[in-house]
Design an enzyme around this catalytic site. Structure first.
Site, short mmCIF file in Angstrom:
data_model
loop_
_atom_site.label_atom_id
_atom_site.label_comp_id
_atom_site.label_asym_id
_atom_site.label_seq_id
_atom_site.Cartn_x
_atom_site.Cartn_y
_atom_site.Cartn_z
N SER A 116 0.83 -1.19 0.00
CA SER A 116 0.00 0.00 0.00
C SER A 116 0.87 1.25 0.00
O SER A 116 1.98 1.25 0.56
CB SER A 116 -0.84 -0.03 1.28
OG SER A 116 -1.38 1.22 1.54
N TYR A 140 -1.63 0.05 10.63
CA TYR A 140 -1.94 -0.66 9.38
C TYR A 140 -0.76 -0.54 8.41
O TYR A 140 -0.27 -1.53 7.86
CB TYR A 140 -3.23 -0.09 8.76
CG TYR A 140 -3.37 -0.42 7.30
CD1 TYR A 140 -3.63 -1.73 6.91
CD2 TYR A 140 -3.20 0.54 6.31
CE1 TYR A 140 -3.71 -2.06 5.56
CE2 TYR A 140 -3.29 0.22 4.98
CZ TYR A 140 -3.55 -1.07 4.60
OH TYR A 140 -3.62 -1.40 3.27
N LYS A 144 2.10 -3.37 6.74
CA LYS A 144 2.48 -3.53 5.32
C LYS A 144 4.00 -3.36 5.16
O LYS A 144 4.65 -4.10 4.42
CB LYS A 144 1.74 -2.52 4.44
CG LYS A 144 0.25 -2.77 4.35
CD LYS A 144 -0.07 -4.00 3.54
CE LYS A 144 -1.54 -4.28 3.42
NZ LYS A 144 -1.87 -5.54 2.78
N1 UFG Z 1 -12.28 11.05 3.30
C1 UFG Z 1 -13.29 11.89 3.68
N2 UFG Z 1 -14.42 11.34 4.18
C2 UFG Z 1 -14.60 10.00 4.30
C3 UFG Z 1 -13.56 9.14 3.90
C4 UFG Z 1 -12.41 9.71 3.40
O1 UFG Z 1 -13.16 13.10 3.60
O2 UFG Z 1 -15.66 9.56 4.78
C5 UFG Z 1 -11.07 11.63 2.72
C6 UFG Z 1 -9.80 11.36 3.52
O3 UFG Z 1 -9.63 12.28 4.54
C7 UFG Z 1 -8.74 11.42 2.42
C8 UFG Z 1 -9.46 10.88 1.19
O4 UFG Z 1 -10.85 11.05 1.45
O5 UFG Z 1 -8.39 12.75 2.16
C9 UFG Z 1 -9.19 9.42 0.93
O6 UFG Z 1 -9.46 8.67 2.11
P1 UFG Z 1 -9.57 7.09 2.09
O7 UFG Z 1 -9.91 6.64 3.48
O8 UFG Z 1 -10.46 6.65 1.00
O9 UFG Z 1 -8.12 6.63 1.67
P2 UFG Z 1 -6.70 6.83 2.39
O10 UFG Z 1 -5.85 7.59 1.43
O11 UFG Z 1 -6.83 7.35 3.75
O12 UFG Z 1 -6.20 5.34 2.54
C10 UFG Z 1 -6.39 4.45 1.50
C11 UFG Z 1 -6.62 3.06 2.07
C12 UFG Z 1 -5.38 2.51 2.60
C13 UFG Z 1 -4.25 2.68 1.65
C14 UFG Z 1 -4.11 4.10 1.19
C15 UFG Z 1 -3.05 4.20 0.14
O13 UFG Z 1 -7.58 3.07 3.09
O14 UFG Z 1 -5.59 1.14 2.80
O15 UFG Z 1 -5.32 4.52 0.65
O16 UFG Z 1 -2.79 5.53 -0.14
F1 UFG Z 1 -3.10 2.33 2.23
#
Ligand code: UFG
Length: 333
Positions: A116, A140, A144
């Site tokens: 990831s 998490y 990884k």
């Molecule tokens: N976000 C919101 N509201 C939500 C969910 C997410 O505003 O309800 C925002 C987050 O703050 C972030 C973006 O949307 O700015 C993406 O969030 P995600 O939770 O979809 O993804 P992340 O980048 O936090 O993490 C994801 C996966 C991980 C992985 C990572 C790799 O959850 O498993 O991408 O970059 F490792």
């Protein structure tokens, strides 16, 4: 048989491979098997088991005789990993060690591992290349990074191994048929399924975590990649491993970053639905911006993402609108 594994299974079956899926169904459904059959006309073998269960894993290896393994099994919610780190180390790290021991015992030494972008943590310079520092910001991501290190040590200890570490950026979208897609248990943690569940009316409002990041519109920027592009990356990696031994480490992303608000807008256009949102507090452990330099994957694998944000939103909506309750719904097929 989870979100990414189910899409990869389709491409493997379509390419003529025999596929066995091992899954403990903690975040997936057996309905996926029927859907895979509808799409490919082939049914993969299925073993309902946990990757940490050595004896059942051995039985599956004895029965199926794999040439290679693609290891998707693991927990993946960043927030949950902060609250319950031991569970993450047990499922992800221990599970991987058990799998590697069994692979070693049965002389199956080709592995594609789901890593990831989370392993990079808060990177100052964008885009992120594979030589950026490994500094995860949550348990998490630590799991990884630890598994990646175990794989590197294993490859150095025995030249017979061929291992690909695929660093996924942010998967989105679904198979074009609308028959399979992401169906998280409970409230989604990730943005694409959260937005699509708001659009379909299952959730009321999207909470945007932070409106004051140093980004053009103040919301977090990520590299969203269509799950079918990601799936193709696995086949390219498998292909590479059939000719090369050693360790391959590549980013799988598009190289483009989109903000949360840009995602919302694109999804509203694709779905024709309003996605109500409100700006909330930043989520702990989040970084402002993350997007990939995917050029190494193109050089080494000849792989490049081909689908854009519109296709991701279109296919995400197709899946969600046909299956408003995921695999639990009786859908229109
Ligand atoms: N976000 C919101 N509201 C939500 C969910 C997410 O505003 O309800 C925002 C987050 O703050 C972030 C973006 O949307 O700015 C993406 O969030 P995600 O939770 O979809 O993804 P992340 O980048 O936090 O993490 C994801 C996966 C991980 C992985 C990572 C790799 O959850 O498993 O991408 O970059 F490792």
């Amino acid at each position: 048989m989870g979100y990414i594994g189910s899409h990869v299974s389709i491409l493997l079956l379509e390419a003529g491979h025999d596929v066995a899926i091992l899954d403990n169904l903690s975040n997936s459904s057996v309905v996926v098997l029927d859907r895979i059959k509808q799409i490919t006309t082939r049914l993969p073998e299925f073993y309902n088991m946990d990757v940490r269960d050595t004896s059942n894993l051995e039985l599956a290896f004895i029965k199926f005789h794999p040439d290679a393994v693609i290891h998707f099994a693991g927990l993946k919610a960043v927030g949950e990993s902060v609250i319950d780190p031991l569970r993450y180390y047990e499922w992800n790290v221990m599970g991987s060690v058990v799998l590697l021991q069994v692979m070693n015992k049965y002389q199956v030494k080709k592995l594609v591992f789901s890593s990831s972008a989370c392993v990079y943590g808060d990177v100052a310079e964008m885009p992120i290349t594979e030589i950026s520092c490994i500094a995860p910001t949550n348990p998490y991501g630590q799991t990884k990074a630890m598994i990646e290190q175990i794989l590197a040590d294993l490859v150095s200890s025995d030249q017979g191994w061929s291992v690909a570490r695929l660093r996924y950026f942010n998967p989105a979208g679904a198979h074009i048929s609308g028959l399979i897609g992401e169906d998280p248990n409970g409230i989604p943690n990730n943005l694409p399924p959260y937005i699509s569940q708001v659009a379909v009316g299952k959730l009321d409002v999207l909470k945007i975590f932070g409106g004051d990041y140093p980004t053009p519109d103040g919301t977090g920027v990520r590299d969203y990649i269509h799950v079918m592009d990601l799936a193709r990356g696995h086949l390219s990696a498998l292909n590479y491993l059939s000719n090369e031994s050693g360790l391959l480490t590549v980013n799988l992303g598009t190289g483009h970053g989109y903000s949360v608000l840009e995602m919302v807008k694109a999804f509203e256009i694709a779905s024709g639905k309003k996605v109500p949102y409100r700006i909330a507090e930043r989520r702990s452990g989040d970084v402002a911006i993350s997007f990939a330099d995917p050029s190494r994957a193109e050089q080494l694998l000849g792989w490049k993402a081909s689908l854009g944000l519109n296709e991701m939103c279109r296919d995400q909506w197709h899946w969600q609108s046909k299956n408003p309750n995921g695999y639990r719904s009786s859908c229109a097929y």
